[in-house]
Write a protein that holds these residues in place. Structure first.
Motif, PDB file in Angstrom:
ATOM      1  N   SER A  70       0.838  -0.913  -0.181  1.00  0.00           N
ATOM      2  CA  SER A  70       0.004   0.044   0.005  1.00  0.00           C
ATOM      3  C   SER A  70       0.905   1.209  -0.074  1.00  0.00           C
ATOM      4  CB  SER A  70      -0.846  -0.031   1.256  1.00  0.00           C
ATOM      5  OG  SER A  70      -0.188   0.183   2.357  1.00  0.00           O
ATOM      6  N   GLY A  71       2.322   1.014   0.268  1.00  0.00           N
ATOM      7  CA  GLY A  71       3.113   2.305   0.360  1.00  0.00           C
ATOM      8  C   GLY A  71       3.109   2.897   1.694  1.00  0.00           C
ATOM      9  N   ASP A  72       2.222   2.429   2.554  1.00  0.00           N
ATOM     10  CA  ASP A  72       2.275   3.028   3.955  1.00  0.00           C
ATOM     11  C   ASP A  72       3.445   2.631   4.736  1.00  0.00           C
ATOM     12  OD1 ASP A  72      -0.357   3.778   3.907  1.00  0.00           O
ATOM     13  OD2 ASP A  72      -1.083   2.208   4.905  1.00  0.00           O
ATOM     14  N   LEU A  73       4.343   1.665   4.331  1.00  0.00           N
ATOM     15  CA  LEU A  73       5.466   1.237   4.881  1.00  0.00           C
ATOM     16  C   LEU A  73       6.787   1.210   3.932  1.00  0.00           C
ATOM     17  CD1 LEU A  73       7.319   0.380   7.522  1.00  0.00           C
ATOM     18  CD2 LEU A  73       6.518  -1.562   7.301  1.00  0.00           C
ATOM     19  N   PRO A  74       7.437   2.282   3.550  1.00  0.00           N
ATOM     20  CA  PRO A  74       8.327   2.017   2.432  1.00  0.00           C
ATOM     21  C   PRO A  74       9.346   0.880   2.496  1.00  0.00           C
ATOM     22  CG  PRO A  74       8.002   4.436   3.340  1.00  0.00           C
ATOM     23  CD  PRO A  74       7.561   3.447   4.225  1.00  0.00           C
ATOM     24  N   ALA A  75       9.659   0.203   1.501  1.00  0.00           N
ATOM     25  CA  ALA A  75      10.699  -1.035   1.647  1.00  0.00           C
ATOM     26  C   ALA A  75      11.449  -0.864  -0.011  1.00  0.00           C
ATOM     27  CB  ALA A  75       9.857  -2.363   1.599  1.00  0.00           C
ATOM     28  N   ILE A  76      12.293  -1.750   0.151  1.00  0.00           N
ATOM     29  CA  ILE A  76      13.329  -1.637  -1.225  1.00  0.00           C
ATOM     30  C   ILE A  76      13.315  -3.307  -1.258  1.00  0.00           C
ATOM     31  CG2 ILE A  76      14.456   0.435  -1.092  1.00  0.00           C
ATOM     32  CD1 ILE A  76      16.796  -1.028  -0.177  1.00  0.00           C
ATOM     33  N   LYS A  77      13.463  -3.531  -2.714  1.00  0.00           N
ATOM     34  CA  LYS A  77      13.456  -5.077  -3.197  1.00  0.00           C
ATOM     35  C   LYS A  77      14.815  -5.172  -3.354  1.00  0.00           C
ATOM     36  CE  LYS A  77      10.685  -8.194  -5.686  1.00  0.00           C
ATOM     37  NZ  LYS A  77       9.883  -8.182  -6.786  1.00  0.00           N
ATOM     38  N   ILE A  78      15.436  -6.124  -2.850  1.00  0.00           N
ATOM     39  CA  ILE A  78      17.115  -6.334  -3.110  1.00  0.00           C
ATOM     40  C   ILE A  78      17.300  -7.544  -3.872  1.00  0.00           C
ATOM     41  CG2 ILE A  78      19.296  -6.911  -1.969  1.00  0.00           C
ATOM     42  CD1 ILE A  78      18.230  -4.187  -1.070  1.00  0.00           C
ATOM     43  N   GLY A  79      18.222  -7.625  -4.859  1.00  0.00           N
ATOM     44  CA  GLY A  79      18.386  -8.788  -5.671  1.00  0.00           C
ATOM     45  C   GLY A  79      17.443  -9.405  -6.651  1.00  0.00           C
ATOM     46  N   GLY A  80      17.939 -10.396  -7.393  1.00  0.00           N
ATOM     47  CA  GLY A  80      16.957 -11.023  -8.061  1.00  0.00           C
ATOM     48  C   GLY A  80      15.882 -12.137  -7.557  1.00  0.00           C
TER      49      GLY A  80
END
Length: 70
Positions: A23-33
């Protein structure tokens, strides 16, 4: 932090954390393949502070829900 760590910290289940990220309420990043999600501790702390602010405003305006789970 891994999403599992965030779930532990918030005392919620993993699908709830994934929902917050989606939802975008908690920013996160996706790492690696393999698509491993990570949340910076500072983002988690900011999310928690926003939730406290929202709860406080709800209480002050009388719109707080009657869920007493704390």
């Amino acid at each position: 932090m891994r999403l599992e760590d965030v779930a532990d910290e918030l005392n919620v289940n993993l699908p709830q954390v994934r929902s917050l990220v989606r939802s975008g309420d908690l920013p996160a990043i996706k790492i690696g393949g393999r698509g491993v999600w990570r949340v910076e501790r500072s983002e988690l702390e900011a999310y928690i502070q926003r939730q406290y602010t929202t709860a406080r405003e709800s209480i002050e305006t009388g719109t707080a829900e009657g869920n007493d789970e704390a």
